[in-house]
Design a protein around this motif. Structure first.
Motif, mmCIF file in Angstrom:
data_model
loop_
_atom_site.group_PDB
_atom_site.id
_atom_site.type_symbol
_atom_site.label_atom_id
_atom_site.label_comp_id
_atom_site.label_asym_id
_atom_site.label_seq_id
_atom_site.Cartn_x
_atom_site.Cartn_y
_atom_site.Cartn_z
ATOM 1 N N LEU A 33 0.819 -1.227 0.000
ATOM 2 C CA LEU A 33 0.000 0.000 0.000
ATOM 3 C C LEU A 33 0.849 1.272 0.000
ATOM 4 C CD1 LEU A 33 -2.188 -2.065 1.105
ATOM 5 C CD2 LEU A 33 -3.192 -0.065 2.132
ATOM 6 N N PRO A 34 0.612 2.155 -0.954
ATOM 7 C CA PRO A 34 1.367 3.414 -0.942
ATOM 8 C C PRO A 34 0.643 4.490 -0.142
ATOM 9 C CG PRO A 34 0.123 3.259 -2.962
ATOM 10 C CD PRO A 34 -0.275 2.085 -2.107
ATOM 11 N N THR A 35 0.199 4.176 1.073
ATOM 12 C CA THR A 35 -0.576 5.175 1.825
ATOM 13 C C THR A 35 0.269 6.372 2.242
ATOM 14 O OG1 THR A 35 -0.249 3.684 3.673
ATOM 15 C CG2 THR A 35 -2.455 3.799 2.753
ATOM 16 N N ARG A 36 1.575 6.177 2.332
ATOM 17 C CA ARG A 36 2.430 7.309 2.696
ATOM 18 C C ARG A 36 2.509 8.322 1.565
ATOM 19 N NH1 ARG A 36 7.119 6.496 6.372
ATOM 20 N NH2 ARG A 36 8.304 7.594 4.818
ATOM 21 N N ARG A 37 2.401 7.824 0.327
ATOM 22 C CA ARG A 37 2.655 8.695 -0.813
ATOM 23 C C ARG A 37 1.697 9.899 -0.886
ATOM 24 N NH1 ARG A 37 1.798 5.924 -5.957
ATOM 25 N NH2 ARG A 37 3.190 4.339 -5.140
ATOM 26 N N PRO A 38 0.370 9.673 -0.783
ATOM 27 C CA PRO A 38 -0.521 10.834 -0.885
ATOM 28 C C PRO A 38 -0.248 11.883 0.189
ATOM 29 C CG PRO A 38 -1.769 8.786 -0.945
ATOM 30 C CD PRO A 38 -0.359 8.420 -0.649
ATOM 31 N N ILE A 39 0.025 11.412 1.402
ATOM 32 C CA ILE A 39 0.237 12.381 2.475
ATOM 33 C C ILE A 39 1.567 13.113 2.278
ATOM 34 C CG2 ILE A 39 1.412 10.973 4.244
ATOM 35 C CD1 ILE A 39 -0.691 12.170 6.176
ATOM 36 N N LEU A 40 2.568 12.408 1.777
ATOM 37 C CA LEU A 40 3.853 13.062 1.540
ATOM 38 C C LEU A 40 3.756 14.041 0.378
ATOM 39 C CD1 LEU A 40 6.315 10.106 2.160
ATOM 40 C CD2 LEU A 40 5.906 12.093 3.611
ATOM 41 N N GLU A 41 2.939 13.691 -0.625
ATOM 42 C CA GLU A 41 2.755 14.618 -1.750
ATOM 43 C C GLU A 41 2.098 15.906 -1.266
ATOM 44 O OE1 GLU A 41 0.563 12.334 -4.587
ATOM 45 O OE2 GLU A 41 2.366 11.352 -5.383
ATOM 46 N N THR A 42 1.141 15.754 -0.353
ATOM 47 C CA THR A 42 0.450 16.942 0.156
ATOM 48 C C THR A 42 1.386 17.762 1.036
ATOM 49 O OG1 THR A 42 -1.530 15.602 0.167
ATOM 50 C CG2 THR A 42 -1.673 17.709 1.278
ATOM 51 N N VAL A 43 2.172 17.076 1.857
ATOM 52 C CA VAL A 43 3.162 17.795 2.679
ATOM 53 C C VAL A 43 4.138 18.527 1.762
ATOM 54 C CG1 VAL A 43 5.103 17.515 4.277
ATOM 55 C CG2 VAL A 43 2.993 16.265 4.664
ATOM 56 N N ASP A 44 4.511 17.861 0.686
ATOM 57 C CA ASP A 44 5.444 18.443 -0.275
ATOM 58 C C ASP A 44 4.860 19.720 -0.890
ATOM 59 O OD1 ASP A 44 7.928 18.141 -1.615
ATOM 60 O OD2 ASP A 44 6.808 17.726 -3.437
ATOM 61 N N ALA A 45 3.584 19.639 -1.294
ATOM 62 C CA ALA A 45 2.926 20.814 -1.893
ATOM 63 C C ALA A 45 2.858 21.952 -0.872
ATOM 64 C CB ALA A 45 1.522 20.440 -2.354
ATOM 65 N N TYR A 46 2.566 21.596 0.358
ATOM 66 C CA TYR A 46 2.451 22.583 1.432
ATOM 67 C C TYR A 46 3.803 23.240 1.701
ATOM 68 C CZ TYR A 46 1.099 24.443 5.976
ATOM 69 O OH TYR A 46 0.828 25.277 7.019
ATOM 70 N N ASP A 47 4.804 22.381 1.777
ATOM 71 C CA ASP A 47 6.168 22.815 2.028
ATOM 72 C C ASP A 47 6.636 23.769 0.921
ATOM 73 O OD1 ASP A 47 8.527 21.494 3.795
ATOM 74 O OD2 ASP A 47 9.287 22.097 1.847
ATOM 75 N N THR A 48 6.346 23.399 -0.324
ATOM 76 C CA THR A 48 6.747 24.224 -1.467
ATOM 77 C C THR A 48 6.033 25.573 -1.426
ATOM 78 O OG1 THR A 48 7.015 22.193 -2.725
ATOM 79 C CG2 THR A 48 6.926 24.230 -3.992
ATOM 80 N N ALA A 49 4.737 25.546 -1.113
ATOM 81 C CA ALA A 49 3.957 26.800 -1.054
ATOM 82 C C ALA A 49 4.490 27.697 0.064
ATOM 83 C CB ALA A 49 2.485 26.480 -0.829
ATOM 84 N N LEU A 50 4.877 27.075 1.188
ATOM 85 C CA LEU A 50 5.404 27.860 2.309
ATOM 86 C C LEU A 50 6.752 28.489 1.933
ATOM 87 C CD1 LEU A 50 4.701 28.596 5.206
ATOM 88 C CD2 LEU A 50 5.833 26.537 5.987
#
Lengths: 348, 376
Positions: A158-175
């Motif tokens: 299961l790649p359950t980590r991937r969606p959450i890391l992608e969202t953290v990544d987007a958040y991190d980039t926006a910040l």
């Protein structure tokens, strides 16, 4: 089947988890049909209930369950023998056992399993079961856990980590972009309304982040959850809280026009905060805490450059205060990043 | 300060984990409630099995009903609905399916084994849907598997005899679930963090190590807030957005305190030997802000603002422009020495961070008031 194959099938995480649980139960059934075991369903139960989601989480939960069972067996037998020695009816212990299970659920999954196992041991002793049956619970649990771990690694990972890391990544980039644009506006002495949209992106990411973190936590079977979910839950409020204060402080600082005189220093702060945000992202991805340096030397360099301005009149002094206010807002963000890292370290 | 440190040092392991996550004894109260329901359910299961399946079945009925009621209470994830009709309906249907099938196939391993695989699959498949279906899936799996563990030792009919007391006591348990215990525990943990601030401010860290220790204490309390929030969200999801806002303001206060502690210790009397007013203005502002946080009122807030404004005046005086409010043009006053300039920067930072602290705590208080109202 590899993760790549699983991705190509496009199955939802819940479907993959369901297939894993079914296969794990089947494998356990096949095993108990080949080996003569006193309580075959102890193997099957463990093979199913430790299925959490990602293979790492299933592995962690399997270890917790096996170790918890070991502790529980030792504790249960010790408590029973003591009660026999001091002639306390063992049934009295059952009155304590249930609250212990509930309370220890809040401490950790391992301790809760220990309390459940201790209760089972007391029940078996009260029922006159043999010692070998009690010990077989440990062996059966370990076998079930091993089957679950093997299944979670081999079948539809299961790649359950991937969606959450992608969202953290987007958040991190926006910040990072918001910090960069704000400092650039201070350097140029010109505020742009577009920077406000960066905050909007941050809020949108945060809105996505929350249900994802909840979903990950909900997917943690039975009780407890992955460290990554807890760390991510800690990241959200800590980072989001500082965006508004940076925007309002930078807006005031941009109006001063002092930014041009400290361009190099502000760019250095910008680079360092971006690097620190990257460190947080890497730590979330790898689960290994990274160093997040303080920005003291950069701030001191800016303060030194501003010193002469303090003596140049009230307006200059107010301008200096605006820049210092911005530095404090940036400092809060960096403290927040350091705090996130400290929490990540504790969740390991 | 030593007392706080030594107390923290002693807190470790399990005690620490439980204490920090159970402000106000929330977990003990919840455990007492679940235990009472489980005990009643076990008695009900005993009586029901005795009546319907004969005397040897009584203890197995009690064990099955007790264990499953306990697990159902632990698996429960309440939804935002005020009344848990859906949770109760889902749990009851899950018990009917799991225990019903489990009791029926318990003595027929040839049928039970393939059914186990189907139930394991279905129990996890329902996780794609919102609560209470995932919870129901787990209850089906557990009620079926536990029935299979007990099946070889129980007379026929015991599992089926346990269904009625299970449904009754799980329904009662869900209906009267003390959800607000966790919300109150969460609010208490926020209050605990907030209440620690005046003491930290009054004691006032005076070197880097003391600053770090003070920040660690506040961060430890912030972690407790985060921990308590997870439970509050689980048991009171209707107020999840409010819980998040409260954590957000708590985190802001913690970071503002870090800034404040980092700035205040740098303002030393040594730096203002010739201007004792400067250091004393800073101390007075610290005391006034501590008082405004400890006993919030319009008067204490006003006093804090006056004390903070005094720092501004002192800065203006020291910078050589006492009382001046007009636009400076760069031609006023003497050139500041390096030492005086640095000391002034520290003074300005102290004034700014104390102002931020006052504002952040005021916002936290407003959110706390909103959440306290919502939790009633």
């Amino acid at each position: 089947m590899s993760m790549g194959n699983a991705t190509r099938t496009g199955l939802l995480p819940s479907t993959r988890l369901a297939i894993q649980a079914g296969v794990s139960a089947l494998a356990a059934l096949v095993f108990v049909n080949f080996v003569n075991i006193d309580r075959p369903y102890w193997v099957i139960m463990t093979a199913v209930v430790v299925m959490v989601g990602t293979s790492g989480e299933t592995l962690a939960k399997s270890m917790d369950r096996t170790l918890g069972t070991l502790f529980g067996l030792i504790a249960g037998l010790a408590i029973y023998w003591v009660t026999v020695l001091i002639h306390v009816p063992a049934v009295v212990l059952l009155v304590i056992a249930v609250p212990s299970i509930v309370v220890l659920k809040f401490a950790s999954y391992r301790l809760m399993v220990a309390a459940v196992t201790a209760t089972v041991v007391l029940l078996l002793e009260l029922g006159g079961a043999s010692q070998s049956l009690i010990l077989s619970r440990l062996v059966d649990t370990a076998i079930g856990a091993a089957i679950a771990v093997a299944t979670s690694f081999l079948i539809l990972r299961l790649p359950t980590r991937r969606p959450i890391l992608e969202t953290v990544d987007a958040y991190d980039t926006a910040l990072a972009a918001m910090v960069h644009d704000s400092l650039q506006a201070v350097i140029e002495g010109r505020w742009s309304a577009d920077i406000g949209t960066r905050v909007g992106q941050l809020r949108a990411s945060a809105a996505n982040f929350e249900p994802l973190a909840d979903a990950l936590r909900a997917e943690s079977a039975l009780i407890g959850g992955g460290d990554i979910a807890r760390a991510a839950l800690a990241v959200l409020p800590v980072l989001r809280g500082h965006a508004d204060s940076i925007i309002s402080a930078a807006q005031a600082a941009a109006r001063t026009g002092l930014g041009a005189e400290i361009t190099e220093e502000l760019q250095q702060v910008d680079r360092q905060i971006c690097a620190n945000l990257d460190a947080v992202r890497t730590a979330l991805e790898t689960g290994t805490p990274q160093a997040v340096p303080r920005l003291d030397s950069d701030y001191q360099a800016i303060q030194q450059r501003l010193l002469p301005k303090l003596g140049e009149g009230a307006r200059s002094r107010h301008d200096v205060v605006a820049i210092l206010n911005l530095l404090l807002a940036l400092r809060r963000l960096n403290h927040g990043l350091r705090n996130v890292m400290a929490n990540l370290g504790k969740s390991d | 300060m030593a007392t706080i440190n030594s107390r923290d040092d002693k807190a470790n392991g399990l005690t620490s984990a439980l204490r920090r996550r159970a402000p106000g004894g929330a977990y003990w109260r919840y455990a007492a409630y679940v235990s009472a329901i489980v005990a009643l359910a076990a008695l009900g299961g005993y009586a029901s099995a005795l009546a319907l399946a004969g005397s040897p079945a009584g203890k197995f009925g009690a064990i099955y009903t007790g264990i499953l009621t306990c697990l159902s209470m632990l698996f429960l994830k309440p939804t935002a609905a005020c009344r848990p009709y859906r949770e109760i309906a889902a749990a009851c249907v899950a018990i009917l399916i799991g225990a019903g099938i489990g009791g029926a196939v318990g003595h027929h391993p040839g049928i039970a084994q393939p059914v186990t695989v189907v139930i394991a699959f279905a129990g996890f498949y329902v996780r794609r849907w919102p609560e209470p279906l995932p919870m129901a899936g787990l209850v089906v799996v557990m009620s079926f598997i536990i029935s299979q563990i007990l099946a070889p030792f129980t007379p026929a009919g015991v599992i089926h005899a346990s269904i009625l007391p299970l449904i009754v006591f799980v329904s009662i348990g869900f209906w009267f679930l003390p959800r607000r215990v966790f919300t109150r525990a969460f609010l208490m943990s926020v209050l605990r963090m907030r209440s620690a601030l005046p003491a930290e401010l009054t004691v006032r860290p005076d070197d880097k190590e003391a600053v770090a220790a003070s920040v660690r204490r506040i961060d430890a309390l912030l972690r407790q807030v985060n921990d308590a929030r997870v439970q509050a969200d689980q048991y009171d999801p209707a107020n999840a957005a409010g819980h998040l806002a409260l954590v957000h303001w708590s985190a802001t206060v913690a970071r503002v305190w870090e800034n404040a502690a980092d700035g205040l210790y740098r303002v030393t009397s040594e730096d203002f030997k010739d201007q004792p007013d400067a250091a004393s203005a800073c101390r007075a502002a610290e005391a006034a802000v501590a008082e405004a946080i400890a006993r919030p009122s319009k008067a204490s807030r006003g006093a804090a603002e006056i004390a903070l404004a005094r720092i501004e005046k002192v800065v203006a005086t020291l910078a050589g422009h006492g009382g001046e409010t007009g636009g400076g043009t760069g031609d006023g006053g003497d050139q500041l020495s390096q030492e005086t300039g640095t000391a002034l920067i520290h003074l300005i930072n102290s004034q700014l961070t104390l102002t931020h602290l006052l504002d952040a705590v005021a916002k936290l208080d407003a959110e706390l008031a909103r959440q306290s109202e919502a939790s009633r």
